[in-house]
Design a protein around this motif. Structure first.
Motif, PDB file in Angstrom:
ATOM      1  N   SER A   1      42.652  48.114  44.639  1.00 28.30           N
ATOM      2  CA  SER A   1      42.035  49.436  44.753  1.00 28.30           C
ATOM      3  C   SER A   1      41.404  49.638  46.123  1.00 28.30           C
ATOM      4  N   TYR A   2      40.959  48.538  46.726  1.00 28.98           N
ATOM      5  CA  TYR A   2      40.345  48.623  48.055  1.00 28.98           C
ATOM      6  C   TYR A   2      41.384  48.691  49.163  1.00 28.98           C
ATOM      7  N   LEU A   3      42.457  47.902  49.026  1.00 27.22           N
ATOM      8  CA  LEU A   3      43.446  47.805  50.104  1.00 27.22           C
ATOM      9  C   LEU A   3      44.422  48.975  50.127  1.00 27.22           C
ATOM     10  N   ASP A   4      44.782  49.507  48.966  1.00 25.45           N
ATOM     11  CA  ASP A   4      45.761  50.587  48.900  1.00 25.45           C
ATOM     12  C   ASP A   4      45.054  51.930  49.071  1.00 25.45           C
ATOM     13  N   SER A   5      45.352  52.617  50.169  1.00 29.15           N
ATOM     14  CA  SER A   5      44.688  53.898  50.449  1.00 29.15           C
ATOM     15  C   SER A   5      45.036  54.965  49.416  1.00 29.15           C
ATOM     16  N   HIS A   6      46.195  54.832  48.753  1.00 31.08           N
ATOM     17  CA  HIS A   6      46.582  55.799  47.718  1.00 31.08           C
ATOM     18  C   HIS A   6      45.690  55.694  46.478  1.00 31.08           C
ATOM     19  N   LEU A   7      44.999  54.575  46.354  1.00 31.53           N
ATOM     20  CA  LEU A   7      44.138  54.361  45.185  1.00 31.53           C
ATOM     21  C   LEU A   7      42.677  54.691  45.481  1.00 31.53           C
ATOM     22  N   HIS A   8      42.406  55.287  46.641  1.00 30.71           N
ATOM     23  CA  HIS A   8      41.031  55.675  46.972  1.00 30.71           C
ATOM     24  C   HIS A   8      40.711  57.017  46.325  1.00 30.71           C
ATOM     25  N   THR A   9      40.690  57.004  45.005  1.00 25.64           N
ATOM     26  CA  THR A   9      40.403  58.196  44.210  1.00 25.64           C
ATOM     27  C   THR A   9      39.233  57.902  43.284  1.00 25.64           C
ATOM     28  N   PRO A  10      38.582  58.930  42.744  1.00 29.60           N
ATOM     29  CA  PRO A  10      37.467  58.682  41.821  1.00 29.60           C
ATOM     30  C   PRO A  10      37.847  57.791  40.641  1.00 29.60           C
ATOM     31  N   MET A  11      39.050  57.983  40.077  1.00 25.82           N
ATOM     32  CA  MET A  11      39.447  57.198  38.914  1.00 25.82           C
ATOM     33  C   MET A  11      39.461  55.714  39.242  1.00 25.82           C
ATOM     34  N   TYR A  12      40.053  55.335  40.374  1.00 25.24           N
ATOM     35  CA  TYR A  12      40.130  53.923  40.737  1.00 25.24           C
ATOM     36  C   TYR A  12      38.803  53.406  41.288  1.00 25.24           C
ATOM     37  N   PHE A  13      37.979  54.305  41.815  1.00 23.95           N
ATOM     38  CA  PHE A  13      36.634  53.890  42.221  1.00 23.95           C
ATOM     39  C   PHE A  13      35.828  53.439  41.005  1.00 23.95           C
ATOM     40  N   PHE A  14      35.866  54.240  39.936  1.00 26.01           N
ATOM     41  CA  PHE A  14      35.146  53.863  38.717  1.00 26.01           C
ATOM     42  C   PHE A  14      35.809  52.665  38.035  1.00 26.01           C
ATOM     43  N   LEU A  15      37.134  52.568  38.127  1.00 27.00           N
ATOM     44  CA  LEU A  15      37.831  51.421  37.552  1.00 27.00           C
ATOM     45  C   LEU A  15      37.440  50.134  38.272  1.00 27.00           C
ATOM     46  N   SER A  16      37.277  50.211  39.588  1.00 26.53           N
ATOM     47  CA  SER A  16      36.828  49.035  40.340  1.00 26.53           C
ATOM     48  C   SER A  16      35.413  48.644  39.940  1.00 26.53           C
ATOM     49  N   ASN A  17      34.563  49.645  39.741  1.00 25.02           N
ATOM     50  CA  ASN A  17      33.208  49.365  39.263  1.00 25.02           C
ATOM     51  C   ASN A  17      33.237  48.683  37.903  1.00 25.02           C
ATOM     52  N   LEU A  18      34.113  49.184  37.021  1.00 26.01           N
ATOM     53  CA  LEU A  18      34.225  48.605  35.691  1.00 26.01           C
ATOM     54  C   LEU A  18      34.749  47.171  35.761  1.00 26.01           C
ATOM     55  N   SER A  19      35.701  46.915  36.639  1.00 26.61           N
ATOM     56  CA  SER A  19      36.250  45.564  36.792  1.00 26.61           C
ATOM     57  C   SER A  19      35.184  44.604  37.306  1.00 26.61           C
ATOM     58  N   PHE A  20      34.409  45.042  38.311  1.00 30.08           N
ATOM     59  CA  PHE A  20      33.321  44.200  38.812  1.00 30.08           C
ATOM     60  C   PHE A  20      32.277  43.968  37.736  1.00 30.08           C
ATOM     61  N   LEU A  21      31.984  45.004  36.970  1.00 31.07           N
ATOM     62  CA  LEU A  21      31.040  44.891  35.868  1.00 31.07           C
ATOM     63  C   LEU A  21      31.524  43.882  34.828  1.00 31.07           C
ATOM     64  N   ASP A  22      32.813  43.936  34.483  1.00 27.96           N
ATOM     65  CA  ASP A  22      33.364  43.005  33.506  1.00 27.96           C
ATOM     66  C   ASP A  22      33.343  41.572  34.027  1.00 27.96           C
ATOM     67  N   LEU A  23      33.571  41.402  35.333  1.00 24.40           N
ATOM     68  CA  LEU A  23      33.459  40.070  35.932  1.00 24.40           C
ATOM     69  C   LEU A  23      32.051  39.505  35.736  1.00 24.40           C
ATOM     70  N   CYS A  24      31.056  40.323  36.055  1.00 19.53           N
ATOM     71  CA  CYS A  24      29.665  39.887  35.921  1.00 19.53           C
ATOM     72  C   CYS A  24      29.291  39.673  34.459  1.00 19.53           C
ATOM     73  N   TYR A  25      29.746  40.582  33.591  1.00 21.96           N
ATOM     74  CA  TYR A  25      29.391  40.516  32.171  1.00 21.96           C
ATOM     75  C   TYR A  25      29.925  39.240  31.529  1.00 21.96           C
ATOM     76  N   THR A  26      31.171  38.908  31.818  1.00 22.11           N
ATOM     77  CA  THR A  26      31.750  37.687  31.265  1.00 22.11           C
ATOM     78  C   THR A  26      31.077  36.448  31.849  1.00 22.11           C
ATOM     79  N   THR A  27      30.798  36.488  33.142  1.00 26.44           N
ATOM     80  CA  THR A  27      30.199  35.331  33.810  1.00 26.44           C
ATOM     81  C   THR A  27      28.758  35.098  33.365  1.00 26.44           C
TER      82      THR A  27
END
Length: 252
Positions: A17-43
């Motif tokens: 989501s960070y490297l692909d400029s086509h994915l710099h949209t609100p949907m993938y911004f929130f998806l990246s937040n959710l992925s980081f959140l899930d990483l922290c939550y599981t850890t």
């Protein structure tokens, strides 16, 4: 294996989501937040579980237990709020497509993401302070694989029925209100989809909303099954399996 899959899958989502400029949209911004959140939550809980399963001593310090409690509650609450934000994003994308870029501009997206995290950690601070005031006694054997509110209340030296009811009411507010908002958003989206004449448009909406709906179901249903019920011996045993499900399977 599941923990490694969770780490790998969510890290790939964040990186792509960070490297692909086509994915710099609100949907993938929130998806990246959710992925980081899930990483922290599981850890926040699984590494300690793996350590206890590997070694003969299944222990955790009191300070470590309180830290784990704080982050599990904070990240869980943040996920509830962030899923609401993502449903609102999908509502604007489907029902207000011509105004999408104006309404979901980067500044608003950043503000919504920060607000989700801040509200989650503030809510956790209130609950964690409440647990710190509860006097513990006995052998201090936590009947769970991580330090959660129900398991710690069982170690209290006095009757915690009123406290458990208060926590259940508070949890209902934190869980039910976001769930109602999500269902309302998707109710409006469903009505808009039914009006569509194009099969291509319907498929596009299903692709963008289907994954989010699945995540909502996998997160909210186990959480409601665990927290929104009177505490009993059977519910405690069932809660261990449910908690294992939404801390490992859902983030993956």
């Amino acid at each position: 294996i599941f923990y490694r899959m969770t780490l790998t899958g969510n890290m790939f989502i964040i990186i792509f989501s960070y490297l692909d400029s086509h994915l710099h949209t609100p949907m993938y911004f929130f998806l990246s937040n959710l992925s980081f959140l899930d990483l922290c939550y599981t850890t926040s809980s699984i590494p300690q579980l793996l350590v206890n399963l590997w070694g003969p001593e299944k222990t955790i310090s009191y300070a470590g237990c309180m830290v784990q409690l704080y982050f599990v509650l904070a990240l869980g609450t943040t996920e509830c709020i962030l899923l609401v934000v993502m449903s609102c994003d999908r509502y604007v994308a489907v029902c207000k497509p011509l105004h999408y870029t104006v309404l979901m501009h980067p500044r608003l997206c950043n503000l919504l993401a920060v607000a989700s995290w801040v509200c989650g950690f503030i809510n956790s601070a209130v609950h964690s302070l409440f647990i710190l005031w509860v006097p513990l006694c006995g052998h201090l054997q936590v009947d769970h694989f991580f330090c959660g509110v129900p398991a710690l209340l069982q170690l209290s030296c006095f009757d915690t029925h009123d406290n458990e009811m208060n926590i259940m009411v508070t949890t209902s507010i934190v869980v039910i209100i976001p769930l109602v908002l999500i269902l309302t958003s998707y109710g409006v989206i469903a009505r808009a989809v039914l009006r569509m004449q194009s099969a291509t448009g319907f498929q596009k909406v299903f692709r963008t909303c289907g994954a989010h709906l699945m995540d909502v179901s996998l997160f909210f249903i186990p959480v409601m099954s665990m927290y929104l019920q009177p505490p009993t011996e059977n519910s405690q045993n069932r809660g261990k399996f449910i908690a294992l499900f939404y801390t490992i399977v859902t983030p993956k």
